[in-house]
Design a protein around this motif. Structure first.
Motif, short mmCIF file in Angstrom:
data_model
loop_
_atom_site.label_atom_id
_atom_site.label_comp_id
_atom_site.label_asym_id
_atom_site.label_seq_id
_atom_site.Cartn_x
_atom_site.Cartn_y
_atom_site.Cartn_z
N PRO A 54 2.00 -5.35 -14.71
CA PRO A 54 1.76 -4.00 -15.11
C PRO A 54 0.09 -3.76 -14.90
N SER A 55 -0.27 -2.73 -14.07
CA SER A 55 -1.61 -2.45 -14.29
C SER A 55 -1.73 -0.97 -13.84
N LEU A 56 -0.93 -0.76 -12.67
CA LEU A 56 -1.02 0.76 -12.33
C LEU A 56 0.01 1.50 -12.86
N LYS A 94 -4.58 4.91 -0.86
CA LYS A 94 -3.58 4.06 -0.61
C LYS A 94 -3.54 3.04 -1.77
N PRO A 95 -3.09 3.38 -2.93
CA PRO A 95 -3.22 2.26 -4.05
C PRO A 95 -2.29 1.10 -3.55
N VAL A 96 -2.71 -0.17 -4.02
CA VAL A 96 -1.91 -1.25 -3.54
C VAL A 96 -1.32 -1.71 -4.60
N TYR A 97 0.19 -1.89 -4.77
CA TYR A 97 0.85 -2.18 -5.90
C TYR A 97 1.27 -3.63 -5.51
N GLY A 98 1.15 -4.39 -6.74
CA GLY A 98 1.43 -5.88 -6.73
C GLY A 98 3.23 -5.77 -7.32
N LEU A 99 4.07 -6.09 -6.34
CA LEU A 99 5.35 -6.00 -6.93
C LEU A 99 6.26 -7.42 -6.74
N THR A 100 7.28 -7.33 -7.63
CA THR A 100 8.43 -8.37 -7.46
C THR A 100 9.52 -7.68 -7.35
N ILE A 101 10.27 -8.17 -5.95
CA ILE A 101 11.55 -7.50 -5.52
C ILE A 101 12.65 -8.92 -5.79
N SER A 102 13.44 -8.48 -6.94
CA SER A 102 14.60 -9.22 -7.07
C SER A 102 15.91 -8.85 -6.28
N PHE A 103 16.60 -9.89 -5.95
CA PHE A 103 17.94 -9.83 -5.26
C PHE A 103 19.22 -10.03 -6.22
N ALA A 104 20.20 -9.40 -5.98
CA ALA A 104 21.42 -10.05 -6.45
C ALA A 104 22.39 -9.40 -5.62
N GLY A 105 23.05 -10.28 -4.89
CA GLY A 105 24.19 -9.79 -3.78
C GLY A 105 23.57 -8.75 -2.96
N ALA A 106 24.13 -7.87 -2.73
CA ALA A 106 23.60 -6.58 -2.02
C ALA A 106 22.66 -5.67 -2.52
N SER A 107 22.22 -6.09 -3.73
CA SER A 107 21.46 -5.19 -4.26
C SER A 107 20.19 -5.67 -4.66
N PRO A 141 0.85 -1.17 0.02
CA PRO A 141 -0.01 -0.10 0.07
C PRO A 141 1.04 1.28 -0.06
N VAL A 142 0.50 2.18 -0.82
CA VAL A 142 1.32 3.39 -1.04
C VAL A 142 0.37 4.64 -0.51
N PRO A 143 0.71 5.32 0.68
CA PRO A 143 -0.19 6.29 0.86
C PRO A 143 0.17 7.81 0.28
N HIS A 144 -0.75 8.41 0.05
CA HIS A 144 -0.70 9.63 -0.49
C HIS A 144 -1.34 10.72 0.49
N SER A 145 -1.13 12.12 0.26
CA SER A 145 -1.53 13.01 1.08
C SER A 145 -3.00 13.30 1.12
N ASP A 146 -3.70 12.57 -0.20
CA ASP A 146 -5.15 12.97 -0.15
C ASP A 146 -5.84 11.88 0.68
N GLY A 147 -5.10 11.07 1.30
CA GLY A 147 -5.76 9.84 1.87
C GLY A 147 -5.88 8.31 1.29
N LEU A 171 11.79 3.28 -2.83
CA LEU A 171 10.89 2.55 -3.67
C LEU A 171 9.31 3.42 -3.31
N LEU A 172 9.21 3.48 -2.00
CA LEU A 172 7.79 4.07 -1.71
C LEU A 172 7.79 5.64 -2.33
N ARG A 173 8.80 6.31 -2.40
CA ARG A 173 9.03 7.68 -2.84
C ARG A 173 8.77 7.74 -4.16
N PHE A 174 9.34 6.71 -4.92
CA PHE A 174 9.52 6.38 -6.48
C PHE A 174 7.80 6.04 -6.65
#
Length: 260
Positions: free
Chosen positions: A50-52, A29-42, A21-27, A93-96
């Motif tokens: 893709p929908s939103l 909270k769109p919910v993003y379905g995300l995949t987080i991938s890892f490579a070492g420390a990145s 859920p990503v909160p915005h100043s107008d209240g 990520l949230l700011r993005f």
């Protein structure tokens, strides 16, 4: 600080699938379905389906593979080596994602200059930023606000020159071949401050070199971005950003739910 307690996570070997859920100043909270991938420390992130967000949009910093361009790894990388770094990554990520909503509404990226498209262009941009810093805060602000442009003119004995323009008004020019300012006896570009007379450019510390570097690196950004957009030509355009060069060469693919 952001609260990530609402995350829903499914773990994989090198990936996480999350509902964020990503909160915005107008209240909202769109919910993003995300995949987080890892490579070492990145880590990298993308919308799982893709929908939103558009599947690809350079102007919204979404790469061809759908991954988000959260930062430039060679300059401002976040090495996830502990809790604080991990939190910084999540907050980036949230700011993005919050900026994505604003970008969809305004139809342009809302957070300053951003990074030029393509690794080579971003390198030129970084060098231009460092050169601008040497000339003072005013030039750094001009650069960040996109008020500096360049124009290549002439083909005489000295070869072409790169003209640096501020808001369309010529500031100075640099010989491309010699990599130096055309008129080194002109007053320096930096603020005169308390001096009764401005110092000529050639005698004002390293400012002649900084001015030449700024011009040539800005020209490098322009040339590399031309190559980037040429390579991207024909790729479907999401149509969500005004002035996107992709729109002129590509088929429009309307986005129905692009985080508006």
């Amino acid at each position: 600080m952001a609260d990530f307690g609402a995350l829903e996570i499914r773990r994989g070997f090198e990936e996480l699938q999350i509902s964020l859920p990503v909160p915005h100043s107008d209240g909202r909270k769109p919910v993003y379905g995300l995949t987080i991938s890892f490579a070492g420390a990145s880590a990298s992130a993308r919308e799982t389906t893709p929908s939103l967000l558009p599947a690809f949009c350079p102007e919204r910093h979404i790469n061809r593979d759908g991954s988000f361009c959260l930062y430039w790894r060679y300059v401002d990388d976040i090495v996830i080596d502990g809790p604080e770094a991990a939190r910084a990554w999540w907050e980036t990520l949230l700011r993005f994602l919050q900026l994505q909503t604003r970008a969809a509404r305004r139809r342009h990226w809302p957070d300053g200059f951003g990074r030029a498209h393509g690794a080579a262009a971003a390198t030129h941009q970084l060098r231009a930023e460092l050169a601008a810093e040497r000339l003072g805060d005013r030039f750094s602000a001009y650069l960040a606000d996109r008020r500096l442009t360049v124009l290549v003119k002439g083909d005489g004995p000295e070869g072409p020159a790169v003209r640096v323009l501020q808001d369309g008004r010529r500031l100075y020019a640099v010989w491309m071949r010699k990599r130096r300012v055309v008129n080194l006896r002109r007053p320096c570009l930096c603020p005169a401050g308390a001096r009764r007379r401005p110092t000529v450019l050639r005698a004002c510390g390293d400012h002649a070199d900084a001015a030449a570097t700024l011009a040539l690196e800005l020209h490098g950004v322009v040339e590399e971005e031309k190559l980037f957009w040429k390579a991207a030509s024909g790729t479907p355009c999401c149509g969500t950003m005004d002035g996107c060069p992709l729109a002129a060469t590509s088929t429009l693919v309307p986005q129905t739910g692009a985080a508006a």
